[in-house]
Design an enzyme around this catalytic site. Structure first.
Site, PDB file in Angstrom:
ATOM      1  CG  ASN A   9      -1.690   1.239   1.432  1.00  0.00           C
ATOM      2  OD1 ASN A   9      -1.780   2.052   0.515  1.00  0.00           O
ATOM      3  ND2 ASN A   9      -2.284   1.412   2.606  1.00  0.00           N
ATOM      4  CE  LYS A  11       0.007   3.419   4.740  1.00  0.00           C
ATOM      5  NZ  LYS A  11      -0.088   3.602   6.172  1.00  0.00           N
ATOM      6  CG  HIS A  96      -5.859   1.696   5.158  1.00  0.00           C
ATOM      7  ND1 HIS A  96      -5.464   2.682   6.034  1.00  0.00           N
ATOM      8  CD2 HIS A  96      -4.798   0.871   5.005  1.00  0.00           C
ATOM      9  CE1 HIS A  96      -4.205   2.456   6.390  1.00  0.00           C
ATOM     10  NE2 HIS A  96      -3.781   1.366   5.785  1.00  0.00           N
ATOM     11  CD  GLU A  98      -3.101   5.481   6.704  1.00  0.00           C
ATOM     12  OE1 GLU A  98      -3.070   5.560   5.463  1.00  0.00           O
ATOM     13  OE2 GLU A  98      -2.143   5.037   7.373  1.00  0.00           O
ATOM     14  CD  GLU A 168      -3.418  -2.610   7.314  1.00  0.00           C
ATOM     15  OE1 GLU A 168      -2.314  -2.830   6.823  1.00  0.00           O
ATOM     16  OE2 GLU A 168      -4.071  -1.573   7.094  1.00  0.00           O
ATOM     17  N   GLY A 174       2.461   2.360  10.770  1.00  0.00           N
ATOM     18  CA  GLY A 174       3.390   3.477  10.609  1.00  0.00           C
ATOM     19  C   GLY A 174       4.049   3.910  11.909  1.00  0.00           C
ATOM     20  CB  SER A 213       5.362  -1.508  12.021  1.00  0.00           C
ATOM     21  OG  SER A 213       4.888  -0.189  12.210  1.00  0.00           O
TER      22      SER A 213
HETATM   23  C1  PEP Z   1      -0.792   0.130   6.136  1.00  0.00           C
HETATM   24  O1  PEP Z   1      -1.135   1.284   6.338  1.00  0.00           O
HETATM   25  O2  PEP Z   1      -1.495  -0.610   5.424  1.00  0.00           O
HETATM   26  C2  PEP Z   1       0.431  -0.341   6.791  1.00  0.00           C
HETATM   27  C3  PEP Z   1       0.513  -1.598   7.117  1.00  0.00           C
HETATM   28  O3  PEP Z   1       1.400   0.594   7.035  1.00  0.00           O
HETATM   29  P1  PEP Z   1       2.863   0.346   7.688  1.00  0.00           P
HETATM   30  O4  PEP Z   1       3.398  -0.935   7.109  1.00  0.00           O
HETATM   31  O5  PEP Z   1       3.653   1.542   7.277  1.00  0.00           O
HETATM   32  O6  PEP Z   1       2.645   0.237   9.156  1.00  0.00           O
END
Ligand code: PEP
Length: 252
Positions: A9, A11, A96, A98, A168, A174, A213
């Site tokens: 992703n 983003k 997601h 976000e 997630e 992040g 992460s």
């Molecule tokens: C995401 O937002 O889908 C995600 C997993 O981000 P990160 O790997 O940066 O934590």
């Protein structure tokens, strides 16, 4: 045998030319990773056609990060599922955290987006996960259960066969904080149980990805868990070498 998936992703990152370079880097190194791993990249909408071109001839699939809840019409700034499908997308990330947090996406909206995705032969990567407060209050099971019941339970059996779930935890996205492999397994097994309550044996075939992460250093341990079928990768998907190294985390 469930599909093993590593999805990136991106983003709102990279300019189009940088995105093409990134996609080319993934294509170039793909041969070093087991062909049993299905790679998906999800660039910004603006990059889709160029990245589709860069992926041509490889087995890396294309996804979008969102789609509109409506089919077409006077919805300024929106991008329809039919449009992303026409550019070569096979997947779309929906729900997601976000999108839920910053753009107020509710289950009602997500039900409509899921319908649009299926109407255009896209496989949704449906995200669920609790925030830190919910985790600390021990409510994480209830939160993901509601996110599944309110959206996934509305799918037909046929649609359910074409679904990917991404767990997630919002507190791990992040932040550099990762759920432990045991925490991931515990909730992935629970998600599969909730899916089985509605869809029976088909739940055993649904890929459930971990996201938050995930990086080369921790992917192998997380992916080794029984109910973890891969990862949805944010930050580490922006470097081809890291993204591919995460794919190498599959040892089962
Ligand atoms: C995401 O937002 O889908 C995600 C997993 O981000 P990160 O790997 O940066 O934590």
């Amino acid at each position: 045998m469930r599909k093993k998936i590593v999805a990136g992703n991106w983003k709102m990152n990279t300019l189009p030319a940088e995105g093409v370079e990134l996609a080319k880097g993934v294509v170039a190194g793909r041969g070093e990773v087991c062909s049993c791993v299905n790679f998906i990249v999800c660039p910004p909408f603006t990059h889709l056609s160029m990245v589709a071109e860069a992926l041509k001839g490889s087995d890396i699939e294309l996804g979008a990060q969102n789609c509109a809840a409506e089919a077409k019409g006077a919805y300024t700034g929106e991008v329809a599922a039919s449009m992303i499908a026409a550019l070569g997308c096979k997947y779309v990330i929906l729900g997601h955290s976000e999108r839920r947090q910053y753009y107020g996406e509710t289950s009602a909206t997500l039900n409509k987006k899921m319908e649009q995705a299926y109407a255009n032969n896209l496989t949704p990567i449906y995200c669920v996960g609790e925030n830190l407060e919910e985790r600390e209050a021990g409510k994480h099971f209830d939160v993901v259960k509601a996110q599944i019941e309110e959206v996934v339970y509305n799918l037909t059996e046929e649609q359910f066969k074409n679904l990917v779930i991404a767990y997630e935890p919002v507190w791990a996205i992040g932040t550099g904080k990762t759920a432990t492999a045991d925490q991931a397994q515990e909730i992935h097994a629970y998600i599969r149980k909730v899916l089985a309550e509605k869809f029976g044996a088909a739940a055993a075939e649904c890929p459930i990805l971990y996201g938050g992460s995930c990086k080369p250093a921790n992917a192998a341990e997380i992916f080794a868990k029984e109910d973890v079928d891969g990862g949805l990768i944010g930050g580490a998907a922006l470097k081809a070498a890291d993204f591919l190294a995460i794919g190498k985390g599959f040892q089962k």
